[in-house]
Write an enzyme that holds these catalytic residues in place. Structure first.
Site, PDB file in Angstrom:
ATOM      1  N   LYS A  24       0.778  -1.186   0.112  1.00 38.01           N
ATOM      2  CA  LYS A  24      -0.102   0.016   0.055  1.00 38.01           C
ATOM      3  C   LYS A  24       0.863   1.329  -0.028  1.00 38.01           C
ATOM      4  O   LYS A  24       0.679   2.068  -0.711  1.00 38.01           O
ATOM      5  CB  LYS A  24      -0.991  -0.178   1.285  1.00 38.01           C
ATOM      6  CG  LYS A  24      -1.392   1.277   1.591  1.00 38.01           C
ATOM      7  CD  LYS A  24      -2.255   1.238   2.738  1.00 38.01           C
ATOM      8  CE  LYS A  24      -1.883   1.596   4.148  1.00 38.01           C
ATOM      9  NZ  LYS A  24      -1.338   3.094   4.308  1.00 38.01           N
ATOM     10  N   ASN A  25       1.720   1.392   0.843  1.00 38.75           N
ATOM     11  CA  ASN A  25       2.812   2.568   1.038  1.00 38.75           C
ATOM     12  C   ASN A  25       3.546   2.725  -0.025  1.00 38.75           C
ATOM     13  O   ASN A  25       4.356   3.857  -0.038  1.00 38.75           O
ATOM     14  CB  ASN A  25       3.541   2.470   2.420  1.00 38.75           C
ATOM     15  CG  ASN A  25       2.516   2.508   3.695  1.00 38.75           C
ATOM     16  OD1 ASN A  25       1.214   2.733   3.413  1.00 38.75           O
ATOM     17  ND2 ASN A  25       3.127   2.300   4.707  1.00 38.75           N
ATOM     18  N   ARG A  94      -4.684  10.721   4.553  1.00 35.53           N
ATOM     19  CA  ARG A  94      -3.475  11.698   4.777  1.00 35.53           C
ATOM     20  C   ARG A  94      -2.821  11.640   3.535  1.00 35.53           C
ATOM     21  O   ARG A  94      -2.100  12.722   3.178  1.00 35.53           O
ATOM     22  CB  ARG A  94      -2.946  11.275   6.016  1.00 35.53           C
ATOM     23  CG  ARG A  94      -2.456  12.485   6.564  1.00 35.53           C
ATOM     24  CD  ARG A  94      -1.953  12.362   8.066  1.00 35.53           C
ATOM     25  NE  ARG A  94      -0.945  13.267   8.427  1.00 35.53           N
ATOM     26  CZ  ARG A  94       0.060  13.511   7.953  1.00 35.53           C
ATOM     27  NH1 ARG A  94       0.664  12.828   7.291  1.00 35.53           N
ATOM     28  NH2 ARG A  94       0.628  14.332   8.605  1.00 35.53           N
ATOM     29  N   CYS A 118      -4.233  13.371  13.210  1.00 30.74           N
ATOM     30  CA  CYS A 118      -4.660  11.759  12.914  1.00 30.74           C
ATOM     31  C   CYS A 118      -4.700  11.182  14.055  1.00 30.74           C
ATOM     32  O   CYS A 118      -3.887  11.320  15.172  1.00 30.74           O
ATOM     33  CB  CYS A 118      -3.909  11.373  11.897  1.00 30.74           C
ATOM     34  SG  CYS A 118      -3.160   9.768  12.095  1.00 30.74           S
ATOM     35  N   ARG A 123       1.153  14.088  13.578  1.00 27.44           N
ATOM     36  CA  ARG A 123       1.630  13.847  12.031  1.00 27.44           C
ATOM     37  C   ARG A 123       1.594  15.195  11.296  1.00 27.44           C
ATOM     38  O   ARG A 123       0.862  15.410  10.590  1.00 27.44           O
ATOM     39  CB  ARG A 123       0.551  12.877  11.289  1.00 27.44           C
ATOM     40  CG  ARG A 123       0.698  11.512  11.991  1.00 27.44           C
ATOM     41  CD  ARG A 123      -0.188  10.643  11.282  1.00 27.44           C
ATOM     42  NE  ARG A 123       0.694   9.888  10.232  1.00 27.44           N
ATOM     43  CZ  ARG A 123       0.435   8.878   9.480  1.00 27.44           C
ATOM     44  NH1 ARG A 123      -0.843   8.210   9.914  1.00 27.44           N
ATOM     45  NH2 ARG A 123       1.052   8.188   8.596  1.00 27.44           N
ATOM     46  N   ILE A 125       3.450  18.326   9.013  1.00 28.75           N
ATOM     47  CA  ILE A 125       4.076  18.304   7.653  1.00 28.75           C
ATOM     48  C   ILE A 125       5.211  19.347   7.690  1.00 28.75           C
ATOM     49  O   ILE A 125       5.715  19.587   6.403  1.00 28.75           O
ATOM     50  CB  ILE A 125       2.848  18.234   6.492  1.00 28.75           C
ATOM     51  CG1 ILE A 125       2.451  19.402   6.626  1.00 28.75           C
ATOM     52  CG2 ILE A 125       2.241  17.187   6.485  1.00 28.75           C
ATOM     53  CD1 ILE A 125       1.928  19.911   5.148  1.00 28.75           C
ATOM     54  N   ASP A 309       4.355   0.069  12.202  1.00 29.74           N
ATOM     55  CA  ASP A 309       3.244  -0.699  11.421  1.00 29.74           C
ATOM     56  C   ASP A 309       3.002  -1.979  11.944  1.00 29.74           C
ATOM     57  O   ASP A 309       1.974  -2.654  11.362  1.00 29.74           O
ATOM     58  CB  ASP A 309       3.167  -0.503  10.003  1.00 29.74           C
ATOM     59  CG  ASP A 309       3.017   1.033   9.765  1.00 29.74           C
ATOM     60  OD1 ASP A 309       2.579   1.782  10.287  1.00 29.74           O
ATOM     61  OD2 ASP A 309       3.044   1.104   8.308  1.00 29.74           O
ATOM     62  N   VAL A 331       8.127   6.202  16.781  1.00 29.05           N
ATOM     63  CA  VAL A 331       7.817   6.790  15.653  1.00 29.05           C
ATOM     64  C   VAL A 331       6.608   7.993  15.700  1.00 29.05           C
ATOM     65  O   VAL A 331       6.624   8.893  15.300  1.00 29.05           O
ATOM     66  CB  VAL A 331       7.505   5.983  14.488  1.00 29.05           C
ATOM     67  CG1 VAL A 331       7.235   6.712  13.174  1.00 29.05           C
ATOM     68  CG2 VAL A 331       8.960   5.054  14.503  1.00 29.05           C
ATOM     69  N   ARG A 401      -8.838  -0.332   4.404  1.00 27.93           N
ATOM     70  CA  ARG A 401      -7.657   0.366   3.816  1.00 27.93           C
ATOM     71  C   ARG A 401      -6.520   0.089   3.370  1.00 27.93           C
ATOM     72  O   ARG A 401      -5.857   0.523   2.271  1.00 27.93           O
ATOM     73  CB  ARG A 401      -7.437   1.532   4.903  1.00 27.93           C
ATOM     74  CG  ARG A 401      -8.560   2.680   5.220  1.00 27.93           C
ATOM     75  CD  ARG A 401      -7.821   3.675   6.045  1.00 27.93           C
ATOM     76  NE  ARG A 401      -6.397   4.219   5.804  1.00 27.93           N
ATOM     77  CZ  ARG A 401      -5.222   4.408   6.387  1.00 27.93           C
ATOM     78  NH1 ARG A 401      -5.412   4.377   7.616  1.00 27.93           N
ATOM     79  NH2 ARG A 401      -4.173   4.560   6.057  1.00 27.93           N
TER      80      ARG A 401
HETATM   81  C1  UD1 Z   1       4.507   6.434   6.309  1.00 33.50           C
HETATM   82  C2  UD1 Z   1       3.318   5.423   6.145  1.00 33.50           C
HETATM   83  C3  UD1 Z   1       3.112   4.761   7.575  1.00 33.50           C
HETATM   84  C4  UD1 Z   1       4.319   4.292   8.560  1.00 33.50           C
HETATM   85  C5  UD1 Z   1       5.074   5.730   8.433  1.00 33.50           C
HETATM   86  C6  UD1 Z   1       6.187   5.439   9.659  1.00 33.50           C
HETATM   87  C7  UD1 Z   1       2.324   5.678   4.186  1.00 33.50           C
HETATM   88  C8  UD1 Z   1       1.162   6.089   3.342  1.00 33.50           C
HETATM   89  N1  UD1 Z   1       2.201   5.869   5.795  1.00 33.50           N
HETATM   90  O1  UD1 Z   1       3.713   7.699   7.093  1.00 33.50           O
HETATM   91  O2  UD1 Z   1       2.182   3.536   7.317  1.00 33.50           O
HETATM   92  O3  UD1 Z   1       3.757   4.027   9.671  1.00 33.50           O
HETATM   93  O4  UD1 Z   1       5.645   5.984   7.358  1.00 33.50           O
HETATM   94  O5  UD1 Z   1       7.106   4.416   8.776  1.00 33.50           O
HETATM   95  O6  UD1 Z   1       3.473   5.655   3.576  1.00 33.50           O
HETATM   96  N2  UD1 Z   1       6.661  14.061  11.285  1.00 33.50           N
HETATM   97  C9  UD1 Z   1       6.838  15.438  11.782  1.00 33.50           C
HETATM   98  N3  UD1 Z   1       6.896  16.454  10.663  1.00 33.50           N
HETATM   99  C10 UD1 Z   1       6.860  16.086   9.176  1.00 33.50           C
HETATM  100  C11 UD1 Z   1       6.556  14.654   8.670  1.00 33.50           C
HETATM  101  C12 UD1 Z   1       6.921  13.686   9.698  1.00 33.50           C
HETATM  102  O7  UD1 Z   1       6.980  15.733  12.724  1.00 33.50           O
HETATM  103  O8  UD1 Z   1       6.951  17.122   8.540  1.00 33.50           O
HETATM  104  C13 UD1 Z   1       6.688  13.117  12.255  1.00 33.50           C
HETATM  105  C14 UD1 Z   1       5.256  12.480  12.311  1.00 33.50           C
HETATM  106  O9  UD1 Z   1       4.490  13.019  12.858  1.00 33.50           O
HETATM  107  C15 UD1 Z   1       5.599  11.019  12.966  1.00 33.50           C
HETATM  108  C16 UD1 Z   1       6.962  10.822  12.423  1.00 33.50           C
HETATM  109  O10 UD1 Z   1       7.769  11.942  11.905  1.00 33.50           O
HETATM  110  O11 UD1 Z   1       5.676  11.002  14.323  1.00 33.50           O
HETATM  111  C17 UD1 Z   1       6.941   9.728  11.286  1.00 33.50           C
HETATM  112  O12 UD1 Z   1       6.406  10.397  10.076  1.00 33.50           O
HETATM  113  P1  UD1 Z   1       6.707   9.708   8.424  1.00 33.50           P
HETATM  114  O13 UD1 Z   1       7.711   8.900   8.280  1.00 33.50           O
HETATM  115  O14 UD1 Z   1       6.429  11.123   7.672  1.00 33.50           O
HETATM  116  O15 UD1 Z   1       5.169   9.086   8.423  1.00 33.50           O
HETATM  117  P2  UD1 Z   1       4.312   8.907   7.077  1.00 33.50           P
HETATM  118  O16 UD1 Z   1       5.024   9.148   5.657  1.00 33.50           O
HETATM  119  O17 UD1 Z   1       3.078   9.970   7.689  1.00 33.50           O
END
Ligand code: UD1
Length: 427
Positions: A24-25, A94, A118, A123, A125, A309, A331, A401
């Site tokens: 999926k990811n 998301r 979420c 989470r 960006i 995950d 994480v 999902r």
């Molecule tokens: C992706 C995966 C999710 C997996 C995660 C970690 C997808 C669709 N989802 O989520 O299944 O659990 O990787 O392996 O691929 N963060 C910030 N600022 C940012 C970005 C991230 O603070 O700009 C924090 C997030 O809140 C979280 C951590 O960093 O606590 C990890 O997030 P990230 O690695 O970005 O995960 P996703 O891409 O959202």
């Protein structure tokens, strides 16, 4: 909203062979990357799950034509004429924000609704934005919509990510393929899905090296040097890990096909530490267990560390182990909602900030439970397979999902499981 419930009867053993779908990811990001190809890209091994339907809708809203034939998707992005992804779609999924990078790469601008918080944490960006700003992207937030522009074009940059965020690495990677000159992403996420994305971008004419390591380098190419391609999505390591946990829980043997065992190195190490036998082939992993489950400490970390995950699934194993396990979630800040549901089935878990202290019990009891997120839902179904009596798992929309035909695959391994309309069990 899905109106079905999974009913599972416990004390069953899972044995046999199961194949995982594409990740999926990975598939979600490959679909977003198709925007850069400006033509008809074909993706194979795309899972039949609801997140993929939402991403198809996101692309269609932008003007793409998406057609599906089984596990093959064709995404024609030649007529894309919009840069806007509305809140209505971003709030459903998301990962819709992964169109941000490719839209900027193709049009030099994008408008994407800001994702809200979420259930598994805030989470943010911010790292996506810092990385893209370094490439020359300017951001403005207008009534909840993130507006990206590139007033002076995009130029390559050297960025050191504060944390190896998967989403930030991907958005930066997809935007930088058309930035002028050289880009380096240091402390990049190393997940196999990022390597898959880079392989697809290279097949489209991009120049990316180092993906899968913490230093990714990109030599920008002109937009018209990029073209559509045909690509096969990597297997889903989290789906594979989930079925391996099912085998480990019940004794197995369960053989999972369609996965590179190297993607699961840390999970396999933990299964062995818990008393399981694990064998690996080129694209399969087999688990079995004849001894009692041993307790183990686990901390989630970015890849190649233990995946967040798979945290809920391994908490379930720990709940039935011989002693005390400590599970640390590094994480996401709020990813222990699963523990409360598992405690309703008789597990002994104490939460202390981002640590869960899990004291093994000899058995779990079937109960009505609710999926709180995708992986928690999958783990609750597994809990029902070993629990005493009947378990009903509600809110299947989370499981749908990310797991293609989860109940069907578990039934083929010997679970007594069925999906029924919710009103057949409630009220
Ligand atoms: C992706 C995966 C999710 C997996 C995660 C970690 C997808 C669709 N989802 O989520 O299944 O659990 O990787 O392996 O691929 N963060 C910030 N600022 C940012 C970005 C991230 O603070 O700009 C924090 C997030 O809140 C979280 C951590 O960093 O606590 C990890 O997030 P990230 O690695 O970005 O995960 P996703 O891409 O959202």
């Amino acid at each position: 909203m899905n109106q079905e419930v999974i009913i599972v009867r416990g004390n069953h053993t899972l044995t046999g062979d199961v194949s995982v779908a594409g990740a999926k990811n990975s598939a979600l990001k490959l679909m977003a990357a198709a925007l850069l190809g400006q033509g008809a890209t074909t993706l194979h091994n795309v899972p039949l799950i609801s997140d993929i339907e939402i991403m198809s809708e996101v692309l269609e809203r932008l003007g793409a034509a998406v057609t599906r034939d089984g596990h093959t998707l064709t995404i024609d992005t030649s007529a894309v004429d919009s840069c806007e992804t509305p809140y209505e779609l971003v709030s459903k999924m998301r990962a819709s924000i992964s169109v941000l990078g490719p839209l900027i790469g193709r049009f030099g601008e994008a408008r994407v609704a800001m994702p809200g918080g979420c259930q598994i944490g805030a989470r943010k960006i911010d790292m996506h934005l810092v990385g893209l700003e370094a490439l020359g992207v300017a951001f403005d937030v207008d009534h909840g919509v993130l507006q990206a522009t590139t007033p002076h074009g995009m130029r390559g940059a050297h960025v050191y990510l504060e944390f190896p965020s998967v989403g930030a690495t991907e958005n930066m990677l997809m935007a930088s393929v058309t930035a002028e000159g050289h880009t380096a992403i240091e402390n990049a996420a190393c997940e196999p899905e990022i390597e898959d994305l880079a392989n697809m971008l290279n097949a489209m004419g991009a120049k990316v090296s180092g993906a899968g390591t913490s230093l990714i380098e990109i030599e920008g190419v002109a937009l018209d040097a990029l073209h559509p391609c045909e690509h096969t999505c990597v297997g889903d390591r989290i789906e594979a890990g989930t079925f391996l946990v099912g085998g480990a829980l019940t004794g197995g043997p369960v053989t999972v096909h369609g996965i590179d065992p190297a993607f699961l190195r840390m999970a396999i190490m933990k299964l062995r530490a818990m008393g399981c036998e694990v064998e690996c082939g080129p694209d399969w992993v087999r688990v079995s267990r004849s001894e009692p489950l041993r307790s183990v400490d686990i901390q989630t970390l970015p890849h190649p560390g233990f995946p967040t995950d798979l945290q809920a699934q391994f908490m379930l194993l720990a709940a039935l182990a011989d002693d005390v396990s400590v599970i640390t979630e590094n994480v996401f800040e709020n990813r222990f909602m699963f523990a409360a549901e598992l405690m309703r089935m008789g597990a002994d878990v104490t939460l202390d900030d981002h640590h869960a202290i899990v004291r093994g019990v000899s058995e779990l009891e079937g109960a009505p439970v609710s999926s709180t997120d995708l992986r928690a839902g999958a783990a609750l179904v597994l809990a029902g397979i070993v629990a005493d009596g009947e378990t009903s798992v509600h809110h299947l929309e989370h499981i749908d999902r990310g797991y293609e035909d989860y109940a069907g695959k578990l039934a083929s391994l010997g679970a007594d499981i069925r999906r029924v309309p919710a009103d057949a069990v409630v009220g």
